[in-house]
Design a protein around this motif. Structure first.
Motif, mmCIF file in Angstrom:
data_model
loop_
_atom_site.group_PDB
_atom_site.id
_atom_site.type_symbol
_atom_site.label_atom_id
_atom_site.label_comp_id
_atom_site.label_asym_id
_atom_site.label_seq_id
_atom_site.Cartn_x
_atom_site.Cartn_y
_atom_site.Cartn_z
ATOM 1 N N LEU A 140 0.830 -1.208 0.000
ATOM 2 C CA LEU A 140 0.000 0.000 0.000
ATOM 3 C C LEU A 140 0.865 1.259 0.000
ATOM 4 N N ARG A 141 1.939 1.232 0.789
ATOM 5 C CA ARG A 141 2.859 2.380 0.790
ATOM 6 C C ARG A 141 3.445 2.595 -0.601
ATOM 7 N N GLU A 142 3.795 1.493 -1.255
ATOM 8 C CA GLU A 142 4.357 1.589 -2.603
ATOM 9 C C GLU A 142 3.352 2.209 -3.566
ATOM 10 N N MET A 143 2.077 1.861 -3.417
ATOM 11 C CA MET A 143 1.043 2.429 -4.282
ATOM 12 C C MET A 143 0.951 3.938 -4.103
ATOM 13 N N ILE A 144 1.169 4.411 -2.875
ATOM 14 C CA ILE A 144 1.111 5.850 -2.602
ATOM 15 C C ILE A 144 2.388 6.543 -3.070
ATOM 16 N N LEU A 145 3.539 5.948 -2.774
ATOM 17 C CA LEU A 145 4.813 6.577 -3.118
ATOM 18 C C LEU A 145 5.057 6.620 -4.621
ATOM 19 N N THR A 146 4.497 5.659 -5.364
ATOM 20 C CA THR A 146 4.656 5.652 -6.825
ATOM 21 C C THR A 146 3.542 6.450 -7.505
ATOM 22 N N HIS A 147 2.664 7.052 -6.703
ATOM 23 C CA HIS A 147 1.563 7.896 -7.201
ATOM 24 C C HIS A 147 0.491 7.105 -7.944
ATOM 25 N N GLU A 148 0.469 5.799 -7.730
ATOM 26 C CA GLU A 148 -0.682 5.044 -8.218
ATOM 27 C C GLU A 148 -1.940 5.558 -7.524
ATOM 28 N N LEU A 149 -1.756 5.949 -6.266
ATOM 29 C CA LEU A 149 -2.813 6.614 -5.506
ATOM 30 C C LEU A 149 -2.281 7.973 -5.083
ATOM 31 N N GLY A 150 -3.009 9.026 -5.428
ATOM 32 C CA GLY A 150 -2.565 10.377 -5.097
ATOM 33 C C GLY A 150 -3.391 10.995 -3.988
ATOM 34 N N PRO A 151 -2.952 12.156 -3.474
ATOM 35 C CA PRO A 151 -3.698 12.843 -2.413
ATOM 36 C C PRO A 151 -5.150 13.076 -2.808
ATOM 37 N N GLY A 152 -6.051 12.701 -1.914
ATOM 38 C CA GLY A 152 -7.481 12.875 -2.172
ATOM 39 C C GLY A 152 -8.143 11.669 -2.814
ATOM 40 N N ASP A 153 -7.344 10.743 -3.346
ATOM 41 C CA ASP A 153 -7.924 9.547 -3.974
ATOM 42 C C ASP A 153 -8.506 8.615 -2.909
ATOM 43 N N TYR A 154 -9.570 7.926 -3.301
ATOM 44 C CA TYR A 154 -10.104 6.886 -2.429
ATOM 45 C C TYR A 154 -9.200 5.656 -2.504
ATOM 46 N N MET A 155 -9.001 5.007 -1.370
ATOM 47 C CA MET A 155 -8.313 3.718 -1.374
ATOM 48 C C MET A 155 -9.238 2.674 -2.000
ATOM 49 N N PRO A 156 -8.666 1.645 -2.639
ATOM 50 C CA PRO A 156 -9.514 0.543 -3.138
ATOM 51 C C PRO A 156 -10.290 -0.077 -1.972
ATOM 52 N N SER A 157 -11.396 -0.705 -2.282
ATOM 53 C CA SER A 157 -12.194 -1.350 -1.242
ATOM 54 C C SER A 157 -11.408 -2.487 -0.607
ATOM 55 N N GLU A 158 -11.827 -2.865 0.593
ATOM 56 C CA GLU A 158 -11.166 -3.990 1.266
ATOM 57 C C GLU A 158 -11.214 -5.242 0.403
ATOM 58 N N ARG A 159 -12.372 -5.471 -0.232
ATOM 59 C CA ARG A 159 -12.508 -6.676 -1.067
ATOM 60 C C ARG A 159 -11.535 -6.627 -2.240
ATOM 61 N N ALA A 160 -11.381 -5.443 -2.854
ATOM 62 C CA ALA A 160 -10.464 -5.316 -3.996
ATOM 63 C C ALA A 160 -9.019 -5.571 -3.558
ATOM 64 N N LEU A 161 -8.673 -5.086 -2.392
ATOM 65 C CA LEU A 161 -7.310 -5.299 -1.885
ATOM 66 C C LEU A 161 -7.084 -6.764 -1.517
ATOM 67 N N MET A 162 -8.119 -7.397 -0.964
ATOM 68 C CA MET A 162 -8.005 -8.824 -0.631
ATOM 69 C C MET A 162 -7.736 -9.644 -1.894
ATOM 70 N N GLU A 163 -8.459 -9.323 -2.964
ATOM 71 C CA GLU A 163 -8.289 -10.056 -4.214
ATOM 72 C C GLU A 163 -6.937 -9.747 -4.856
ATOM 73 N N ARG A 164 -6.524 -8.491 -4.790
ATOM 74 C CA ARG A 164 -5.262 -8.093 -5.422
ATOM 75 C C ARG A 164 -4.059 -8.755 -4.764
ATOM 76 N N PHE A 165 -4.072 -8.825 -3.431
ATOM 77 C CA PHE A 165 -2.908 -9.337 -2.710
ATOM 78 C C PHE A 165 -3.067 -10.788 -2.244
ATOM 79 N N GLY A 166 -4.249 -11.353 -2.444
ATOM 80 C CA GLY A 166 -4.470 -12.747 -2.061
ATOM 81 C C GLY A 166 -4.394 -12.977 -0.570
ATOM 82 N N VAL A 167 -4.968 -12.049 0.203
ATOM 83 C CA VAL A 167 -4.948 -12.153 1.664
ATOM 84 C C VAL A 167 -6.362 -12.001 2.204
ATOM 85 N N GLY A 168 -6.520 -12.260 3.500
ATOM 86 C CA GLY A 168 -7.826 -12.132 4.132
ATOM 87 C C GLY A 168 -8.103 -10.706 4.604
#
Length: 246
Positions: A31-59
Motif C-alpha cells: 500500500l505504501r508503494e502504491m502511494i509513493l509511486t503515485h498510483e494513488l494520489g492525495p485525495g484519492d479513495y483507497m480501493p475497497s477492502e474486497r479489492a485489496l483482498m483479491e489483489r494481494f491474495g490475503v484475508g
C-alpha cells in the motif's frame, strides 16, 4: 573463548535465518508503494477492502490491519461509513504524527520548555527577516487586518491569543517555505496547549499590540535589521513574563 561470546559462525547462521513476516506488514508495504509511486494520489479513495483482498491474495484482517497502520502514520484518513482517502504528504503530515510525542517531551522535563523557547526564538527571528525582505503590499495588508482583529479582542483572552497566533503564522507564510510554516504552526500549538503564558500576558495587551504594529511598519519599509530587533525584544519579553510567573 570468553564466556558469553557468540561464535562468528553462529552469528552468521542467525543472520541467514528467514523471518516470516506478518501478512499485514507485507500488505502495508504494498500500500505504501502504491502511494509513493503515485498510483494513488492525495485525495484519492483507497480501493475497497474486497479489492485489496483479491489483489494481494490475503484475508480481510490483514487488509484492515494494514489500512489502520497507514491511518496511524497519517498517510490515509479513515472515516466511519466512508472509503479511506489518501492524505497529502507534506511536513505538516509528519509533524501532526509527532504531536503526541512532542507533548510528552514537553511535559516530562521542564528543561525542554527552555529548548522550545530557544527554538521558537530562532524561527521567529529568521521568519521576520525573510518577511521584511519579501513583503508585498498584500502581505502587509493581511498583517494589518490581523492586528486590527487582535486589537478589537483585548477583552477576550482566547480571541486575542488566536489572533496573536495567526499574526506569527502569517509571518511564517511570508517565507514561502512550507516546512517553516508547518514547524511554526506546531510550535505555536504546543505553546498554546501547555504554556499559553508565552503567547499572552494578561494586562499587557497594549504592549503586544504596539510591538506588532511596529513590526508591521518596519516590514512594510523592508527595514530588515530593525524588524529583527523588534521581534527579538518581543520574544524576550514573553520569556521574561513567563519566568516571572513560575
Amino acid at each position: 573463548m570468553e564466556q558469553g561470546m557468540i561464535p562468528t559462525a553462529n552469528k552468521k547462521a542467525d543472520s541467514d535465518k528467514i523471518v516470516r513476516r506478518k501478512l499485514s506488514d507485507q500488505v502495508l508495504d504494498k500500500l505504501r508503494e502504491m502511494i509513493l509511486t503515485h498510483e494513488l494520489g492525495p485525495g484519492d479513495y483507497m480501493p475497497s477492502e474486497r479489492a485489496l483482498m483479491e489483489r494481494f491474495g490475503v484475508g480481510r484482517p490483514a487488509v484492515r490491519e494494514a489500512l489502520q497502520s497507514l491511518h496511524n502514520s497519517g498517510l490515509i484518513s479513515i472515516n466511519h461509513g466512508e472509503r479511506s482517502r489518501v492524505n497529502s504528504i507534506d511536513a505538516g503530515t509528519v509533524l501532526n504524527q509527532s504531536d503526541e510525542i512532542a507533548r510528552l517531551v514537553l511535559s516530562a522535563a521542564p528543561a525542554n520548555l527552555e529548548h522550545l523557547k530557544h527554538a521558537r526564538q530562532m524561527f521567529e527571528l529568521g521568519m521576520v527577516r525573510v518577511a521584511a525582505q519579501k513583503a508585498t503590499a498584500g502581505d502587509v495588508a493581511d498583517l494589518r487586518a490581523i492586528h486590527e482583529e487582535q486589537k478589537s479582542n483585548t477583552g477576550d483572552a482566547m480571541a486575542f491569543i488566536e489572533a496573536d497566533m495567526r499574526f506569527h503564522l502569517r509571518l511564517a507564510e511570508m517565507t514561502d517555505n512550507p516546512i517553516i510554516v508547518s514547524v511554526s504552526q506546531a510550535m505555536l500549538g504546543w505553546l498554546f496547549e501547555y504554556h499559553v503564558s508565552l503567547l499572552h500576558w494578561s494586562g499587557k495587551e497594549d504592549v503586544t499590540l504596539a510591538e506588532h504594529e511596529e513590526m508591521i511598519n518596519l516590514i512594510e519599509k523592508h527595514d530588515v535589521e530593525a524588524a529583527v530587533a523588534t521581534m527579538a525584544r518581543h520574544i524576550e519579553r514573553s520569556s521574561g513574563e513567563f519566568e516571572a510567573k513560575t
